[in-house]
Design a protein around this motif. Structure first.
Motif, PDB file in Angstrom:
ATOM      1  N   MET A   1       1.959  12.079  -9.255  1.00  0.00           N
ATOM      2  CA  MET A   1       2.009  11.773  -8.431  1.00  0.00           C
ATOM      3  C   MET A   1       0.665  12.071  -7.460  1.00  0.00           C
ATOM      4  O   MET A   1       0.748  11.424  -6.464  1.00  0.00           O
ATOM      5  N   ILE A   2      -0.442  12.503  -8.455  1.00  0.00           N
ATOM      6  CA  ILE A   2      -1.622  12.022  -8.086  1.00  0.00           C
ATOM      7  C   ILE A   2      -1.485  10.176  -7.729  1.00  0.00           C
ATOM      8  O   ILE A   2      -2.675   9.561  -7.017  1.00  0.00           O
ATOM      9  N   GLU A   3      -1.152   9.918  -8.969  1.00  0.00           N
ATOM     10  CA  GLU A   3      -1.272   8.010  -8.448  1.00  0.00           C
ATOM     11  C   GLU A   3      -0.976   7.266  -7.302  1.00  0.00           C
ATOM     12  O   GLU A   3      -1.182   6.752  -6.583  1.00  0.00           O
ATOM     13  N   ARG A   4       0.564   7.941  -6.948  1.00  0.00           N
ATOM     14  CA  ARG A   4       1.159   7.487  -6.449  1.00  0.00           C
ATOM     15  C   ARG A   4       0.435   8.208  -4.969  1.00  0.00           C
ATOM     16  O   ARG A   4       0.624   6.829  -4.079  1.00  0.00           O
ATOM     17  N   LYS A  25       9.498  12.958   1.187  1.00  0.00           N
ATOM     18  CA  LYS A  25      10.251  12.491   2.117  1.00  0.00           C
ATOM     19  C   LYS A  25      10.883  11.405   1.553  1.00  0.00           C
ATOM     20  O   LYS A  25      12.197  11.792   2.009  1.00  0.00           O
ATOM     21  N   SER A  26      10.297  10.802   0.862  1.00  0.00           N
ATOM     22  CA  SER A  26      10.821   9.150   0.689  1.00  0.00           C
ATOM     23  C   SER A  26      11.130  10.057  -0.696  1.00  0.00           C
ATOM     24  O   SER A  26      11.764   8.169  -1.558  1.00  0.00           O
ATOM     25  N   GLY A  27      10.812  11.150  -1.733  1.00  0.00           N
ATOM     26  CA  GLY A  27      11.499  11.232  -3.134  1.00  0.00           C
ATOM     27  C   GLY A  27      10.218  10.470  -4.200  1.00  0.00           C
ATOM     28  O   GLY A  27      11.595  10.080  -5.013  1.00  0.00           O
ATOM     29  N   GLY A  28       9.572  10.596  -3.869  1.00  0.00           N
ATOM     30  CA  GLY A  28       8.211   9.726  -4.365  1.00  0.00           C
ATOM     31  C   GLY A  28       8.112   7.944  -4.630  1.00  0.00           C
ATOM     32  O   GLY A  28       7.613   7.372  -5.917  1.00  0.00           O
TER      33      GLY A  28
END
Length: 67
Positions: A1-4, A25-28
């Motif tokens: 998640m941190i990289e995203r 909100k965008s599901g990743g």
């Protein structure tokens, strides 16, 4: 998640919490998170659309631009 989050920040220039919210909100999905920021915030409305080369440098591919 941190990289995203880092990728979305690099693309939009938005803060960490906004990027996190957009990703949740965008599901990743990075493309949808960027679209969320562009559509729903003042930061996104000030941003210029990215070229294909800029997308490739940021996330490695060009997202599907058709809606």
């Amino acid at each position: 998640m941190i990289e995203r989050i880092k990728q979305v920040r690099k693309i939009t220039g938005a803060g960490v919490m906004l990027c996190r919210e957009a990703l949740e909100k965008s599901g990743g999905n990075i493309e949808k998170a960027v679209a969320y920021i562009h559509e729903n915030t003042k930061i996104g409305k000030r941003c210029e659309p990215w070229t294909d080369e800029e997308w490739i440098r940021a996330i490695g591919y060009v997202p599907n631009k058709s809606k």
